[in-house]
Enzyme design. Structure first.
Site, PDB file in Angstrom:
ATOM      1  N   TRP A  30       0.844  -1.189   0.000  1.00 54.57           N
ATOM      2  CA  TRP A  30       0.000   0.000   0.000  1.00 54.57           C
ATOM      3  C   TRP A  30       0.876   1.234   0.000  1.00 54.57           C
ATOM      4  O   TRP A  30       1.871   1.307   0.718  1.00 54.57           O
ATOM      5  CB  TRP A  30      -0.926   0.003   1.211  1.00 54.57           C
ATOM      6  N   ALA A  64       1.191  -2.797   6.509  1.00 54.68           N
ATOM      7  CA  ALA A  64       2.080  -2.797   7.668  1.00 54.68           C
ATOM      8  C   ALA A  64       1.783  -3.935   8.635  1.00 54.68           C
ATOM      9  O   ALA A  64       2.700  -4.530   9.211  1.00 54.68           O
ATOM     10  CB  ALA A  64       1.975  -1.460   8.398  1.00 54.68           C
ATOM     11  N   VAL A  90      -1.384   5.121   7.240  1.00 53.36           N
ATOM     12  CA  VAL A  90      -2.120   6.386   7.161  1.00 53.36           C
ATOM     13  C   VAL A  90      -3.469   6.283   7.854  1.00 53.36           C
ATOM     14  O   VAL A  90      -4.019   5.188   8.027  1.00 53.36           O
ATOM     15  CB  VAL A  90      -2.313   6.850   5.699  1.00 53.36           C
ATOM     16  N   ARG A  96      -7.670   3.548  14.014  1.00 54.44           N
ATOM     17  CA  ARG A  96      -6.644   4.430  14.557  1.00 54.44           C
ATOM     18  C   ARG A  96      -5.297   4.027  13.978  1.00 54.44           C
ATOM     19  O   ARG A  96      -4.728   3.012  14.344  1.00 54.44           O
ATOM     20  CB  ARG A  96      -6.613   4.307  16.078  1.00 54.44           C
ATOM     21  N   SER A 121      13.202  -0.857  11.828  1.00 59.56           N
ATOM     22  CA  SER A 121      11.890  -0.381  11.413  1.00 59.56           C
ATOM     23  C   SER A 121      11.995   0.894  10.593  1.00 59.56           C
ATOM     24  O   SER A 121      12.610   1.872  11.018  1.00 59.56           O
ATOM     25  CB  SER A 121      11.008  -0.111  12.636  1.00 59.56           C
TER      26      SER A 121
END
Length: 171
Positions: A30, A64, A90, A96, A121
């Site tokens: 994404w 993610a 996002v 959230r 990360s």
């Protein structure tokens, strides 16, 4: 949004890592036009550190939230000196995004501590994501900087742990 990410001068990278060390890069699909900037910069910086593209395996995941499980499998395999996860999380208005990002980063830390394999990360969660061109351009530059930093952290952490291992072996 006209500011550009600030980058410090690159640190000296270790050049004495064994040539058989391999690295993995797990990236979310994404917002690929943004996230792939971190991968591209990661490859360039790893090359600067003497690690060619042939020693880096790339794995694509949808988003993610899927990164930690892939990272765990890769780290547990014993094949990789370090694993990197990269994603843009996002605010989609439904969930959230800060919770998702925090969960992913915590899971990556847990994998690192469980396996002893460094997990770096490059998961980013801006407060507000706007689809306009200028914001996307800013995030592309930001992700390029994060990819470079991820490579530096990867190489320096692996070298540091090897130094610790040598020290502990000599005790």
């Amino acid at each position: 949004m006209t500011a550009t990410p600030q980058t410090a001068s690159p640190p000296a990278l270790p050049t004495d890592l064994p040539a058989d060390l391999r690295f993995a890069f797990v990236e979310a699909s994404w917002h690929a036009d943004i996230v792939q900037r971190s991968r591209d910069a990661f490859f360039l910086e790893m090359q600067r550190g003497g690690v060619g593209a042939d020693r880096i395996d790339v794995f694509d995941v949808p988003g993610a939230f899927e990164i930690p499980l892939h990272v765990q499998r890769l780290a547990a395999s014993g094949r990789y000196a370090a694993v990197v996860g990269s994603a843009l999380v996002v605010d989609g208005g439904v969930y959230r995004h800060d919770f998702v990002a925090a969960s992913v980063v915590q899971a990556l830390m847990d994998v690192q501590l469980r396996t002893g394999v460094p997990v770096i990360s490059a998961v980013q969660a801006p407060h507000h994501f706007h689809e306009h061109v200028e914001h996307r351009r800013f995030l592309q530059q930001h992700f390029a900087a994060k990819g470079q930093e991820a490579a530096q952290a990867c190489l320096l952490t692996v070298a540091g742990l090897r130094s610790v291992d040598r020290h502990l072996a000599g005790l």
